[in-house]
Design an enzyme around this catalytic site. Structure first.
Site, PDB file in Angstrom:
ATOM      1  CE  LYS A 211       3.746   6.620   2.853  1.00  0.00           C
ATOM      2  NZ  LYS A 211       3.778   6.487   4.681  1.00  0.00           N
TER       3      LYS A 211
ATOM      4  CG  HIS B  11      -4.230   3.254   1.567  1.00  0.00           C
ATOM      5  ND1 HIS B  11      -3.495   3.367   0.549  1.00  0.00           N
ATOM      6  CD2 HIS B  11      -3.285   3.491   2.665  1.00  0.00           C
ATOM      7  CE1 HIS B  11      -2.403   3.878   0.667  1.00  0.00           C
ATOM      8  NE2 HIS B  11      -2.224   4.217   2.091  1.00  0.00           N
ATOM      9  CG  HIS B  12      -4.416   7.681   2.996  1.00  0.00           C
ATOM     10  ND1 HIS B  12      -4.323   7.794   4.166  1.00  0.00           N
ATOM     11  CD2 HIS B  12      -3.261   7.280   2.511  1.00  0.00           C
ATOM     12  CE1 HIS B  12      -2.908   7.539   4.511  1.00  0.00           C
ATOM     13  NE2 HIS B  12      -2.113   7.194   3.514  1.00  0.00           N
TER      14      HIS B  12
ATOM     15  CG  ASP C 183      -1.740   3.038   6.592  1.00  0.00           C
ATOM     16  OD1 ASP C 183      -0.620   2.944   6.976  1.00  0.00           O
ATOM     17  OD2 ASP C 183      -2.219   4.209   6.068  1.00  0.00           O
TER      18      ASP C 183
ATOM     19  CG  HIS D  65       1.525   7.836  -0.309  1.00  0.00           C
ATOM     20  ND1 HIS D  65       0.946   8.670   0.609  1.00  0.00           N
ATOM     21  CD2 HIS D  65       1.201   6.383   0.182  1.00  0.00           C
ATOM     22  CE1 HIS D  65       0.091   7.961   1.426  1.00  0.00           C
ATOM     23  NE2 HIS D  65       0.181   6.839   1.448  1.00  0.00           N
TER      24      HIS D  65
ATOM     25  CG  HIS E 130      -0.417   0.131   2.603  1.00  0.00           C
ATOM     26  ND1 HIS E 130       0.440  -0.778   3.243  1.00  0.00           N
ATOM     27  CD2 HIS E 130      -0.366   1.454   3.179  1.00  0.00           C
ATOM     28  CE1 HIS E 130       0.808  -0.093   4.387  1.00  0.00           C
ATOM     29  NE2 HIS E 130       0.312   1.136   4.504  1.00  0.00           N
ATOM     30  CG  ASP E 131       2.357   3.590   2.840  1.00  0.00           C
ATOM     31  OD1 ASP E 131       1.373   3.992   2.346  1.00  0.00           O
ATOM     32  OD2 ASP E 131       2.443   3.380   4.103  1.00  0.00           O
TER      33      ASP E 131
END
Length: 199
Positions: A47, A96-97, A125, A72, A43-44
């Site tokens: 970044k 996811h945010h 998260d 990101h 998921h990240d």
């Protein structure tokens, strides 16, 4: 040059494992559980394409720095598609945010517009980010982390959040102090008890 941060990899692994634990409690299919695991793992990953000085800045971010970091999920989404993973995994990552009440990013989706996997990742998260050391903050204990999350309860899927708090209590074999916890019986309307119909 893209930089893969070891702490981001560790964070992804923890989020993935938390997420499959919750997905298993929901009695999802093996395919959906494995998809959610991969979404958590990657998921990240985007970044790595951010300015690392901004990403790890210990002070308060400017609005332009926040906007940079908020890119990101799209970078992660694009990277996972390039790696050949299915679009449902990429969409869990992209969203996811997003927040249950529609205040998240990148699209301001709300409620069931947000994929189930993304709603799970959102909770896990935040929890993991609060309970590990960060450049700008010391790690919090479980009750401290949940106290902060409780104040943001409208951003989480309420059914999943209730299951999550029970899961954390079981996993850590501890009593959870919830002095600021809102009345979930008021928040959990029957229309939210939908999970068995999602897959």
């Amino acid at each position: 040059m893209e930089i893969i941060n070891l702490e981001d990899l560790k964070h992804g692994n923890r989020v993935a494992n938390y997420s499959i634990d919750l997905a298993t409690k929901l009695n999802l299919s093996d395919y959906n559980i494995s998809s959610i695991y991969l979404s958590g793992l990657f998921h990240d990953i985007g970044k790595s394409q951010l300015n690392q000085n901004i990403l790890n800045k210990p002070g308060i971010l400017t609005e332009s720095e926040k906007a940079h970091i908020n890119k990101h999920p799209f970078y992660s989404y694009r990277e996972v598609l390039k790696m050949g993973y299915p679009k449902n995994i990429a969409l869990d990552i992209l969203y996811h945010h997003e927040n249950w009440n529609g205040t998240g990013y990148p699209k301001g989706l709300k409620n069931l517009e947000i994929p189930l996997g993304a709603r799970i990742l959102k909770i896990m998260d935040v929890f993991d980010a609060l309970t590990v050391e960060r450049p700008y903050r010391k790690k919090l204990n479980i009750n401290e982390a949940l106290s902060i999350m409780d104040k943001e309860i409208l951003t989480y899927d309420p059914t999943l959040y209730l299951l999550f708090t029970r899961y954390i209590a079981e996993k850590h074999k501890t009593s959870i102090i919830r002095s600021n916890f809102p009345n979930l019986s008021r928040i959990l309307d029957n229309k939210y008890l939908y999970l068995r119909n999602e897959f």
